[in-house]
Design a protein around this motif. Structure first.
Motif, mmCIF file in Angstrom:
data_model
loop_
_atom_site.group_PDB
_atom_site.id
_atom_site.type_symbol
_atom_site.label_atom_id
_atom_site.label_comp_id
_atom_site.label_asym_id
_atom_site.label_seq_id
_atom_site.Cartn_x
_atom_site.Cartn_y
_atom_site.Cartn_z
ATOM 1 N N LEU A 182 0.830 -1.202 0.000
ATOM 2 C CA LEU A 182 0.000 0.000 0.000
ATOM 3 C C LEU A 182 0.864 1.253 0.000
ATOM 4 O O LEU A 182 0.586 2.217 -0.723
ATOM 5 N N VAL A 183 1.916 1.249 0.829
ATOM 6 C CA VAL A 183 2.826 2.405 0.876
ATOM 7 C C VAL A 183 3.495 2.609 -0.476
ATOM 8 O O VAL A 183 3.630 3.746 -0.958
ATOM 9 N N LEU A 184 3.917 1.509 -1.109
ATOM 10 C CA LEU A 184 4.577 1.611 -2.414
ATOM 11 C C LEU A 184 3.619 2.180 -3.464
ATOM 12 O O LEU A 184 3.993 3.067 -4.251
ATOM 13 N N SER A 234 11.217 5.249 -0.440
ATOM 14 C CA SER A 234 10.049 4.982 0.394
ATOM 15 C C SER A 234 10.460 4.299 1.691
ATOM 16 O O SER A 234 11.491 3.600 1.755
ATOM 17 N N GLU A 235 9.650 4.498 2.715
ATOM 18 C CA GLU A 235 9.890 3.854 4.003
ATOM 19 C C GLU A 235 8.569 3.727 4.742
ATOM 20 O O GLU A 235 7.635 4.473 4.505
ATOM 21 N N TYR A 285 11.276 0.551 8.602
ATOM 22 C CA TYR A 285 11.554 -0.341 7.482
ATOM 23 C C TYR A 285 11.944 0.446 6.246
ATOM 24 O O TYR A 285 11.271 1.408 5.873
ATOM 25 N N ARG A 286 13.026 0.041 5.583
ATOM 26 C CA ARG A 286 13.480 0.648 4.342
ATOM 27 C C ARG A 286 13.260 -0.336 3.199
ATOM 28 O O ARG A 286 13.656 -1.499 3.289
ATOM 29 N N GLU A 331 11.972 -0.366 -4.879
ATOM 30 C CA GLU A 331 12.070 1.020 -5.330
ATOM 31 C C GLU A 331 12.029 1.091 -6.856
ATOM 32 O O GLU A 331 11.364 1.954 -7.427
ATOM 33 N N ALA A 332 12.753 0.165 -7.503
ATOM 34 C CA ALA A 332 12.755 0.142 -8.968
ATOM 35 C C ALA A 332 11.366 -0.153 -9.515
ATOM 36 O O ALA A 332 10.922 0.448 -10.503
ATOM 37 N N LEU A 333 10.641 -1.061 -8.854
ATOM 38 C CA LEU A 333 9.276 -1.377 -9.273
ATOM 39 C C LEU A 333 8.366 -0.165 -9.125
ATOM 40 O O LEU A 333 7.546 0.121 -10.003
#
Length: 568
Positions: free
Chosen positions: A381-383, A455-456, A460-461, A467-469
């Motif tokens: 969801l965050v992504l 994003s974090e 959690y990192r 990130e690439a996705l």
């Protein structure tokens, strides 16, 4: 069906929550980008009676902008329904005499859990060390609802959460039923979801400002924090909040405006809706921060330590504040019912009115990721929240401004509005469309790329592959624009430059959908048109010439004068 759009309240929970620092860029972005682009999209939809894909008959070379819009809406629909699922979960959990996140001692609680009643009692006798402690509402959210301890990260989905699975299925079903009969059903739903939350908001506002310590939160809300204005994130979030709350860039405005009558006064509607959103933001801020001020006083901590940005405010802080009030299940139910109606309002206004192609259809639910009802669903969801609409949405809106003003032409666009409304847009709108809006969004976009932050979620990192996705997710909607250009050019004939020129011109049937509204350059260009002058059809049908036909005569005269000037 264009309600005041109280999705702004929901946005205050899921976007940057920086109090006074947020209000300044919000109103600046509203004036520069929100109001002008809102009016532009309404004008395009009402003039052509076309949706976000077909409206690019205005310049077929850029039909990819419409394709990018549909892709963004589909991604946003996926994670917005995840949020609605969480809201439904809390709504059902509020149907009890004792809220489950009110006390420690449950199976999901740890030794770090500390009840606020203990903190309050301790403040009255001896200080309680609250460092390295967790509130019951926070552990309920992370350990029971999300079951975050069952996942090591975004690559580890964990076991299925069947209760969330059912809530997610219910949210997709509700949205589908809302748009089942197209604009007829979705319009009626929006009337309810855009107005009823105000009743609940006023109730929460009255309850909040009468609480002890409410002024502490209100003072924090109204105090400007100018040091935050140097952060690009605040300005980006302000712009995105404008887009989300008003529906700019998502295609919903075009779709609903396409059902308006040709002479509907959308100029007046623009200011009613956008200023209504601004007033709503102020009221929502008072309702939220008055309760946070009360919570600050109860816990004996500063307001800035109570307030949290992101989902934590809606699912941790505010639910915890509800447990401190008398009749806490009642206020909790009202709060989450308000969030439910606001979430549905945002979904329905962003969805296309045809359910067979809408992301909110059952097929759309099956296309969504299976991770939302797993332990690692929050990471997805965050992504999606960080990448699905931010970059791509800005690019789509910038491209729309440039195509309408530079390719189609600002004079021609203003003349089209003159045909509908009887007057041309003033210098404010022309300046924003031509320069201010696209330049401001470009500057924010470039600055955000330079100051990019991964994003974090809490501590959690996200890994590099995630990130690439996310970046690819944001770029994919932008790539629709050159892909659409390539297809449009290949369909034309001649040299490459000739193909570009032909594809960039408006389609032959571009213009008002009804023959009686087509004058000037649009005369007899509608398929099946038999009349050399639709204006004559008006005169024969209605007798005499109305004010709008006088406008049509003026527009025709302007076109003839421009043609004569170009011949000289």
């Amino acid at each position: 069906a264009l309600g005041v759009g109280p999705a702004l309240i929901l946005g205050l929970f899921f976007f940057s929550l920086l109090a006074g620092a947020f209000l300044v860029p919000y109103f600046i972005m509203l004036a520069i980008c929100g109001i002008p682009i809102f009016f532009m999209e309404l004008s395009l939809g009402q003039f052509s009676s076309l949706g976000p894909l077909a409206v690019w008959k205005i310049s077929p070379l850029f039909k990819g902008i419409g394709m990018g819009t549909i892709l963004i809406v589909s991604l946003v629909a996926i994670y917005y329904n995840m949020i609605i699922a969480y809201v439904l979960f809390y709504l059902f959990a509020s149907l009890t005499s004792d809220l489950p996140w009110q006390h420690c001692g449950n199976w999901w609680n740890t030794d770090l859990c500390l009840d606020h009643h203990v903190i309050k009692a301790g403040n009255a006798t001896f200080p309680v060390n609250t460092s390295n402690t967790v509130s019951p509402s926070e552990e309920y959210w992370s350990r029971y609802v999300l079951h975050i301890q069952g996942s090591s990260g975004i690559g580890d989905p964990g076991r299925i959460r069947w209760n969330l699975c059912l809530c997610l299925l219910l949210s997709w079903t509700i949205v589908y039923l809302c748009i089942l009969k197209g604009v007829k059903s979705s319009g009626k739903v929006v009337y309810f979801t855009a107005t009823f939350p105000y009743l609940i908001l006023v109730m929460l506002l009255i309850r909040g400002v009468t609480l002890e310590g409410a002024w502490k939160g209100i003072r924090f809300y109204l105090t400007p924090q100018f040091d935050h204005l140097l952060s690009s994130k605040v300005w980006i979030e302000a712009a995105l909040q404008i887009f989300y709350s008003l529906g700019v860039g998502f295609g919903g405005l075009l779709t609903f405006a396409s059902y308006n009558t040709f002479h509907q006064n959308i100029y007046r509607d623009t200011f009613i809706v956008t200023l209504g959103n601004a007033i709503t933001s102020i009221l929502a801020g008072f309702a939220i921060f008055s309760v946070l001020g009360y919570m600050s006083q109860e816990l004996g901590v500063p307001v800035n330590q109570v307030a949290k940005a992101g989902p934590g405010l809606a699912f941790v802080v505010y639910p915890q504040a509800m447990t401190m009030l008398p009749l806490s299940p009642f206020w909790s139910f009202l709060f989450f019912f308000m969030l439910l109606t606001l979430g549905l309002d945002s979904q329905v206004r962003a969805e296309p009115p045809k359910p067979e192609v809408a992301p909110g259809s059952p097929g759309g639910g099956l296309r969504g990721p299976s991770c939302p009802f797993r332990a690692g669903g929050m990471y997805w969801l965050v992504l999606l929240d960080d990448y699905s609409a931010g970059f791509g949405l800005m690019v789509v809106v910038i491209a729309t401004c440039l195509v309408v003003t530079r390719v189609y032409g600002i004079k021609r666009f203003c003349r089209d509005i003159h045909m509908m409304l009887g007057f041309k847009p003033g210098p404010y709108f022309r300046a924003c469309w031509m320069v201010l809006s696209p330049a401001t969004m470009m500057a924010l976009l470039v600055y955000n790329i330079i100051k990019y932050q991964p994003s974090e979620y809490g501590a959690y990192r996200f890994p590099a592959w995630a990130e690439a996705l996310g970046i690819l997710m944001g770029l994919f909607s932008c790539l629709m624009i050159p892909a659409g250009m390539l297809v449009a050019v290949l369909r034309e004939e001649g040299t490459l430059w000739e193909r570009f020129q032909q594809a960039s011109r408006p389609a032959m049937d571009w213009g008002p959908s009804l023959e009686e509204n087509r004058t000037g350059a649009y005369v007899a260009s509608l398929a099946g048109s038999q009349s050399p002058k639709p204006l004559m059809v008006h005169m024969r049908k209605y007798g005499g010439i109305t004010s709008y036909e006088n406008t049509a005569v003026e527009v025709d005269r302007e076109i003839e004068e421009e043609e004569e000037e170009s011949m000289m």
